[in-house]
Design an enzyme around this catalytic site. Structure first.
Site, short mmCIF file in Angstrom:
data_model
loop_
_atom_site.label_atom_id
_atom_site.label_comp_id
_atom_site.label_asym_id
_atom_site.label_seq_id
_atom_site.Cartn_x
_atom_site.Cartn_y
_atom_site.Cartn_z
N LYS A 183 -53.40 -7.94 94.47
CA LYS A 183 -52.90 -8.93 93.52
C LYS A 183 -51.66 -8.36 92.85
O LYS A 183 -51.72 -7.36 92.13
CB LYS A 183 -53.97 -9.25 92.49
CG LYS A 183 -53.49 -10.26 91.47
CD LYS A 183 -54.60 -10.72 90.58
CE LYS A 183 -54.04 -11.63 89.51
NZ LYS A 183 -55.06 -12.04 88.55
N ARG A 193 -50.20 -19.58 83.14
CA ARG A 193 -50.32 -19.21 81.72
C ARG A 193 -50.52 -20.47 80.89
O ARG A 193 -51.29 -20.49 79.94
CB ARG A 193 -49.07 -18.45 81.26
CG ARG A 193 -48.78 -17.20 82.05
CD ARG A 193 -49.51 -15.98 81.50
NE ARG A 193 -49.69 -14.96 82.53
CZ ARG A 193 -48.81 -14.00 82.81
NH1 ARG A 193 -47.70 -13.90 82.11
NH2 ARG A 193 -49.06 -13.13 83.76
N LYS A 235 -52.67 -12.09 96.99
CA LYS A 235 -52.20 -13.05 95.99
C LYS A 235 -50.96 -12.52 95.29
O LYS A 235 -50.99 -11.36 94.88
CB LYS A 235 -53.33 -13.26 94.99
CG LYS A 235 -53.00 -14.13 93.81
CD LYS A 235 -54.16 -14.17 92.88
CE LYS A 235 -53.77 -14.98 91.67
NZ LYS A 235 -54.80 -15.01 90.69
C1 PBG Z 1 -56.41 -13.77 86.12
C2 PBG Z 1 -55.79 -14.73 87.08
C3 PBG Z 1 -54.47 -15.17 87.12
C4 PBG Z 1 -54.40 -16.10 88.17
C5 PBG Z 1 -55.67 -16.21 88.71
N1 PBG Z 1 -56.51 -15.34 88.05
C6 PBG Z 1 -53.32 -14.87 86.23
C7 PBG Z 1 -52.71 -13.53 86.17
O1 PBG Z 1 -53.18 -12.57 86.77
O2 PBG Z 1 -51.71 -13.39 85.46
C8 PBG Z 1 -53.16 -16.83 88.57
C9 PBG Z 1 -53.37 -18.02 89.44
C10 PBG Z 1 -52.16 -18.86 89.58
O3 PBG Z 1 -51.06 -18.51 89.12
O4 PBG Z 1 -52.29 -19.95 90.19
N2 PBG Z 1 -57.52 -14.36 85.48
#
Ligand code: PBG
Length: 312
Positions: A183, A193, A235
């Site tokens: 990630k 956000r 991701k």
């Molecule tokens: C963390 C999380 C995020 C996303 C999914 N799980 C945000 C981050 O890590 O900043 C992002 C998913 C998206 O942007 O569609 N809980």
């Protein structure tokens, strides 16, 4: 002829729908940066789950958005059995049973008042090991609520192993772990956000992957598998297809990719007419499949599944 020789096909069952449910609202709230995506009420979430199931989508990934007043430094709403995410898991499970794979985001950022994915130490840095204790508790309440798969997404070191132990300890050996293995610390999370009403100021560079690095992700992959990941994820998806291809070529567990909020928003900006939205959606998903993802989390899951079923 093109159809006959196509090397890559999309199928509704490849798709998983990420969905947001917000506490204390009576009408769905549109997310400005993600046209067509909403923060669901408990009721509309149930309907969205049924709609996805009927379209042939195979899973739903749930994100809880608590009332602001419930956020605190430890993210306690995330481990409250009556917290919004647990309530939503129960709702969806009651609605669809085992027909749709119910997944949950296992992370603190939606529930902390500082918006980080973990708890902080005295200097304001994310405390990896203290966070693991919170994740263990989260895994247990989510499993108790009836989730099929937990998705630890906070990128803490050791999170998969701790979650596996926590689940096994309470007899939830059959709850699987979809590890957010690679990630990346990405600008493309921007619209998310807003989707979860995040309080974050700053960034997640100290725990998410550096976009410049591939070898580092392979190390994360080895660790997650050793710790008991049942499935692994890359991701974001689009800007990281090389990572996805390498992960897919390396492992013998199912591989997922998450086409995230910013990837969604970019294509939806096609409402200006600069690109063909519908074609761009299918092309982006086909590219992610071709690179090696068996499962794709995408906000277009239901729409695309419905189209595929109609042969469009
Ligand atoms: C963390 C999380 C995020 C996303 C999914 N799980 C945000 C981050 O890590 O900043 C992002 C998913 C998206 O942007 O569609 N809980």
């Amino acid at each position: 002829m093109r159809r006959m020789v196509a090397e890559t096909r999309l199928h509704p069952a490849d798709l998983i729908l990420p969905a947001f449910v917000r506490e204390g609202i009576t009408e769905p709230v549109p997310i400005g940066a993600m046209p067509g995506v909403v923060q669901h009420t408990r009721d509309t979430l149930r309907k969205a789950a049924v709609e996805a199931l009927e379209a042939g989508v195979s899973g739903i990934m749930l994100f809880g958005v608590p009332e602001d007043a419930r956020k605190d430094a430890a993210g306690t709403a995330g481990t409250d059995p009556d917290g919004i995410l647990q309530v939503a898991i129960r709702d969806v499970r009651a609605e669809v049973g085992d027909d749709l794979v119910i997944m949950s985001d296992l992370c603190l950022d939606e529930f902390t008042d500082h918006g980080h994915c973990g708890v902080l130490d005295a200097e304001g840095r994310v405390d990896n090991d203290a966070t693991l204790e919170r994740y263990a508790e989260m895994a247990q309440v989510q499993a108790d609520a009836g989730v099929h798969v937990v998705g630890p997404s906070g990128m803490m070191d050791g999170q998969v192993g701790v979650v596996r132990d926590a689940l096994d300890t309470i007899g939830k050996e059959d709850v699987a772990i979809l590890a957010y293995t690679a990630k990346y610390s990405s600008a493309f999370y921007g619209p998310f956000r807003e989707a979860v009403g995040s309080s974050l100021e700053g960034d997640r560079k100290t725990y998410q992957q550096d976009p410049a690095n591939l070898r580092e992700s392979m190390r994360e992959l080895a660790l997650d598998l050793e710790e008991g990941a049942d499935m692994v994820m890359v991701k974001p998806a689009g800007p990281y297809l090389d990572v996805l291809a390498k992960v897919a070529a390396t492992v013998d567990v199912p591989v997922a990719a998450y086409q995230i909020s910013g990837e969604y928003a970019m294509v939806e900006a096609a409402e200006k007419g600069w690109i063909d939205r519908d074609k761009a959606i299918l092309e982006s998903l086909t590219g992610i499949r071709r690179a090696g993802a068996q499962m794709i989390l995408t906000y277009w899951a239901t729409e695309v599944a419905q189209k595929l079923a109609r042969g469009v």
